[in-house]
Design a protein around this motif. Structure first.
Motif, PDB file in Angstrom:
ATOM      1  N   PRO A   1      -1.079   8.467  44.804  1.00  0.00           N
ATOM      2  CA  PRO A   1      -2.181   7.742  45.436  1.00  0.00           C
ATOM      3  C   PRO A   1      -2.968   6.904  44.430  1.00  0.00           C
ATOM      4  CG  PRO A   1      -2.710  10.070  45.279  1.00  0.00           C
ATOM      5  CD  PRO A   1      -1.275   9.913  44.853  1.00  0.00           C
ATOM      6  N   TRP A   2      -2.944   7.293  43.167  1.00  0.00           N
ATOM      7  CA  TRP A   2      -3.627   6.541  42.124  1.00  0.00           C
ATOM      8  C   TRP A   2      -2.994   5.175  41.901  1.00  0.00           C
ATOM      9  CZ3 TRP A   2      -0.144   5.397  38.381  1.00  0.00           C
ATOM     10  CH2 TRP A   2       0.984   6.213  38.287  1.00  0.00           C
ATOM     11  N   LEU A   3      -1.753   5.002  42.335  1.00  0.00           N
ATOM     12  CA  LEU A   3      -1.062   3.721  42.232  1.00  0.00           C
ATOM     13  C   LEU A   3      -1.085   2.982  43.568  1.00  0.00           C
ATOM     14  CD1 LEU A   3       0.697   1.716  40.654  1.00  0.00           C
ATOM     15  CD2 LEU A   3       2.687   3.085  41.292  1.00  0.00           C
ATOM     16  N   GLY A   4      -0.858   3.712  44.653  1.00  0.00           N
ATOM     17  CA  GLY A   4      -0.752   3.090  45.969  1.00  0.00           C
ATOM     18  C   GLY A   4      -2.014   2.395  46.438  1.00  0.00           C
ATOM     19  N   TRP A   5      -3.152   3.088  46.364  1.00  0.00           N
ATOM     20  CA  TRP A   5      -4.399   2.495  46.849  1.00  0.00           C
ATOM     21  C   TRP A   5      -4.816   1.259  46.065  1.00  0.00           C
ATOM     22  CZ3 TRP A   5      -6.139   2.989  51.448  1.00  0.00           C
ATOM     23  CH2 TRP A   5      -5.932   4.170  52.163  1.00  0.00           C
ATOM     24  N   PRO A   6      -4.859   1.321  44.718  1.00  0.00           N
ATOM     25  CA  PRO A   6      -5.233   0.097  43.986  1.00  0.00           C
ATOM     26  C   PRO A   6      -4.270  -1.069  44.232  1.00  0.00           C
ATOM     27  CG  PRO A   6      -5.371   2.003  42.550  1.00  0.00           C
ATOM     28  CD  PRO A   6      -4.724   2.464  43.820  1.00  0.00           C
ATOM     29  N   LEU A   7      -2.980  -0.777  44.333  1.00  0.00           N
ATOM     30  CA  LEU A   7      -2.001  -1.825  44.595  1.00  0.00           C
ATOM     31  C   LEU A   7      -2.218  -2.452  45.970  1.00  0.00           C
ATOM     32  CD1 LEU A   7       0.446  -3.285  43.424  1.00  0.00           C
ATOM     33  CD2 LEU A   7       1.888  -1.504  44.411  1.00  0.00           C
ATOM     34  N   PHE A   8      -2.488  -1.627  46.962  1.00  0.00           N
ATOM     35  CA  PHE A   8      -2.767  -2.096  48.325  1.00  0.00           C
ATOM     36  C   PHE A   8      -4.003  -2.999  48.336  1.00  0.00           C
ATOM     37  CE2 PHE A   8      -4.913  -1.200  52.468  1.00  0.00           C
ATOM     38  CZ  PHE A   8      -3.986  -1.780  53.310  1.00  0.00           C
ATOM     39  N   VAL A   9      -5.091  -2.538  47.716  1.00  0.00           N
ATOM     40  CA  VAL A   9      -6.337  -3.309  47.684  1.00  0.00           C
ATOM     41  C   VAL A   9      -6.147  -4.604  46.895  1.00  0.00           C
ATOM     42  CG1 VAL A   9      -8.736  -3.291  46.856  1.00  0.00           C
ATOM     43  CG2 VAL A   9      -7.816  -1.303  48.056  1.00  0.00           C
ATOM     44  N   LEU A  10      -5.438  -4.537  45.781  1.00  0.00           N
ATOM     45  CA  LEU A  10      -5.191  -5.726  44.963  1.00  0.00           C
ATOM     46  C   LEU A  10      -4.392  -6.772  45.747  1.00  0.00           C
ATOM     47  CD1 LEU A  10      -5.352  -7.124  42.166  1.00  0.00           C
ATOM     48  CD2 LEU A  10      -3.175  -6.017  41.650  1.00  0.00           C
ATOM     49  N   CYS A  11      -3.348  -6.337  46.446  1.00  0.00           N
ATOM     50  CA  CYS A  11      -2.533  -7.267  47.237  1.00  0.00           C
ATOM     51  C   CYS A  11      -3.357  -7.916  48.344  1.00  0.00           C
ATOM     52  CB  CYS A  11      -1.321  -6.554  47.835  1.00  0.00           C
ATOM     53  SG  CYS A  11      -0.056  -6.161  46.617  1.00  0.00           S
ATOM     54  N   LEU A  12      -4.160  -7.114  49.048  1.00  0.00           N
ATOM     55  CA  LEU A  12      -4.999  -7.681  50.115  1.00  0.00           C
ATOM     56  C   LEU A  12      -6.031  -8.651  49.553  1.00  0.00           C
ATOM     57  CD1 LEU A  12      -5.684  -4.709  52.538  1.00  0.00           C
ATOM     58  CD2 LEU A  12      -4.199  -6.692  52.897  1.00  0.00           C
ATOM     59  N   ALA A  13      -6.630  -8.309  48.404  1.00  0.00           N
ATOM     60  CA  ALA A  13      -7.623  -9.198  47.792  1.00  0.00           C
ATOM     61  C   ALA A  13      -6.983 -10.509  47.346  1.00  0.00           C
ATOM     62  CB  ALA A  13      -8.285  -8.495  46.611  1.00  0.00           C
ATOM     63  N   LEU A  14      -5.788 -10.423  46.789  1.00  0.00           N
ATOM     64  CA  LEU A  14      -5.082 -11.627  46.349  1.00  0.00           C
ATOM     65  C   LEU A  14      -4.746 -12.531  47.545  1.00  0.00           C
ATOM     66  CD1 LEU A  14      -3.773 -13.251  44.085  1.00  0.00           C
ATOM     67  CD2 LEU A  14      -1.710 -11.884  44.412  1.00  0.00           C
ATOM     68  N   VAL A  15      -4.229 -11.939  48.606  1.00  0.00           N
ATOM     69  CA  VAL A  15      -3.914 -12.726  49.807  1.00  0.00           C
ATOM     70  C   VAL A  15      -5.190 -13.344  50.377  1.00  0.00           C
ATOM     71  CG1 VAL A  15      -3.052 -12.611  52.180  1.00  0.00           C
ATOM     72  CG2 VAL A  15      -1.806 -11.458  50.358  1.00  0.00           C
ATOM     73  N   ALA A  16      -6.270 -12.565  50.427  1.00  0.00           N
ATOM     74  CA  ALA A  16      -7.539 -13.083  50.952  1.00  0.00           C
ATOM     75  C   ALA A  16      -8.050 -14.246  50.110  1.00  0.00           C
ATOM     76  CB  ALA A  16      -8.581 -11.965  51.001  1.00  0.00           C
ATOM     77  N   ALA A  17      -7.985 -14.111  48.785  1.00  0.00           N
ATOM     78  CA  ALA A  17      -8.452 -15.190  47.905  1.00  0.00           C
ATOM     79  C   ALA A  17      -7.625 -16.461  48.101  1.00  0.00           C
ATOM     80  CB  ALA A  17      -8.393 -14.731  46.448  1.00  0.00           C
ATOM     81  N   LEU A  18      -6.325 -16.310  48.196  1.00  0.00           N
ATOM     82  CA  LEU A  18      -5.465 -17.480  48.419  1.00  0.00           C
ATOM     83  C   LEU A  18      -5.709 -18.099  49.795  1.00  0.00           C
ATOM     84  CD1 LEU A  18      -2.182 -16.156  46.784  1.00  0.00           C
ATOM     85  CD2 LEU A  18      -3.661 -17.987  45.915  1.00  0.00           C
ATOM     86  N   LEU A  19      -5.882 -17.250  50.800  1.00  0.00           N
ATOM     87  CA  LEU A  19      -6.190 -17.764  52.140  1.00  0.00           C
ATOM     88  C   LEU A  19      -7.491 -18.560  52.120  1.00  0.00           C
ATOM     89  CD1 LEU A  19      -5.309 -14.833  54.571  1.00  0.00           C
ATOM     90  CD2 LEU A  19      -4.406 -17.159  54.689  1.00  0.00           C
ATOM     91  N   LEU A  20      -8.526 -17.999  51.512  1.00  0.00           N
ATOM     92  CA  LEU A  20      -9.823 -18.680  51.467  1.00  0.00           C
ATOM     93  C   LEU A  20      -9.745 -19.995  50.710  1.00  0.00           C
ATOM     94  CD1 LEU A  20     -12.269 -15.679  50.987  1.00  0.00           C
ATOM     95  CD2 LEU A  20     -11.876 -17.047  53.055  1.00  0.00           C
ATOM     96  N   ARG A  21      -8.940 -20.034  49.671  1.00  0.00           N
ATOM     97  CA  ARG A  21      -8.766 -21.286  48.911  1.00  0.00           C
ATOM     98  C   ARG A  21      -8.169 -22.380  49.799  1.00  0.00           C
ATOM     99  NH1 ARG A  21      -4.166 -22.261  44.716  1.00  0.00           N
ATOM    100  NH2 ARG A  21      -4.578 -24.412  44.212  1.00  0.00           N
ATOM    101  N   HIS A  22      -7.149 -22.018  50.550  1.00  0.00           N
ATOM    102  CA  HIS A  22      -6.509 -23.016  51.415  1.00  0.00           C
ATOM    103  C   HIS A  22      -7.373 -23.350  52.627  1.00  0.00           C
ATOM    104  CE1 HIS A  22      -2.777 -23.475  49.219  1.00  0.00           C
ATOM    105  NE2 HIS A  22      -2.794 -22.169  49.014  1.00  0.00           N
ATOM    106  N   VAL A  23      -8.098 -22.384  53.141  1.00  0.00           N
ATOM    107  CA  VAL A  23      -9.040 -22.656  54.234  1.00  0.00           C
ATOM    108  C   VAL A  23     -10.110 -23.627  53.741  1.00  0.00           C
ATOM    109  CG1 VAL A  23     -10.867 -21.627  55.647  1.00  0.00           C
ATOM    110  CG2 VAL A  23      -8.624 -20.517  55.516  1.00  0.00           C
ATOM    111  N   ARG A  24     -10.640 -23.372  52.552  1.00  0.00           N
ATOM    112  CA  ARG A  24     -11.653 -24.266  51.974  1.00  0.00           C
ATOM    113  C   ARG A  24     -11.110 -25.684  51.836  1.00  0.00           C
ATOM    114  NH1 ARG A  24     -12.105 -23.505  46.032  1.00  0.00           N
ATOM    115  NH2 ARG A  24     -10.352 -24.919  46.240  1.00  0.00           N
TER     116      ARG A  24
END
Length: 157
Positions: free
Chosen positions: A22-45
Motif C-alpha cells: 500500500p505504501w507504493l500503490g496509494w502514492p502511485l495512484f494519487v500521482l497518476c491522477l494529479a498528473l492527468v488532472a494537471a495535463l487536463l487543466l493545461r489543455h482546458v486553459r
C-alpha cells in the motif's frame, strides 16, 4: 497512444499494488491522477484562452480515457485486498465498474464494501465533477469553435 495505454492496463502487474504494497500503490495512484488532472487543466486553459494548440482536443480525449484507466487500475489493485469489493475480480470488472460509476448508472452488481474502496469511488465521482466535466466542456467548446470557423469560410471555387 490510446492503444498503448490500454495494452499497458492489461499487462502491468497491478496485483502487486494492493495489500502487499500500500505504501507504493496509494502514492502511485494519487500521482497518476494529479498528473492527468494537471495535463487536463493545461489543455482546458489553452482552449478557454483560445491559444492556438492544434492537439488540445485530441489530448483532452486521450487524457479522459487515461483517467478512466487510472481509476480502473486503482479499483483492480484495491480489489486484491479482501473485503474491499463484492463482484470485482478481473480488470474488465474494474473497467466496467469505473465506467458505470462515471456514468452514474450504478447497476449494483459490483459494490465497494470496504472503506478504502468507498473512498476511491467518492474520489472518482468528485474527480469526474471537477476535471472530466471541465475537460468535456472545453472539448465541446473547441468543437463548436471549429465548426463555426468552417461555416464562416467561403465555399471553394
Amino acid at each position: 497512444m490510446l492503444l498503448a495505454v490500454g495494452t499497458a492496463y492489461f499487462l502491468l502487474p497491478l496485483e502487486g499494488l494492493g495489500a502487499d504494497r500500500p505504501w507504493l500503490g496509494w502514492p502511485l495512484f494519487v500521482l497518476c491522477l494529479a498528473l492527468v488532472a494537471a495535463l487536463l487543466l493545461r489543455h482546458v486553459r489553452d482552449i478557454v484562452l483560445e491559444k492556438p494548440r492544434a492537439r488540445s482536443g485530441i489530448m483532452i480525449s486521450l487524457l479522459m480515457c487515461l483517467a478512466v484507466l487510472v481509476f480502473s487500475s486503482g479499483y483492480y489493485a484495491l480489489a486484491q485486498q479482501p473485503g474491499q469489493f463484492t463482484g470485482l475480480r478481473t480488470r474488465i470488472d474494474a473497467l466496467y465498474f469505473t465506467v458505470v460509476t462515471l456514468a452514474t448508472v450504478g447497476y449494483g452488481d459490483i459494490t465497494p464494501r470496504g472503506q478504502e474502496a468507498r473512498l476511491v469511488a467518492v474520489a472518482q465521482i468528485l474527480y469526474t465533477f471537477v476535471f472530466l466535466t471541465a475537460a468535456a466542456t472545453a472539448l465541446s467548446r473547441r468543437m463548436h469553435a471549429v465548426v463555426a470557423e468552417r461555416e464562416r469560410r467561403p465555399p471553394p471555387s
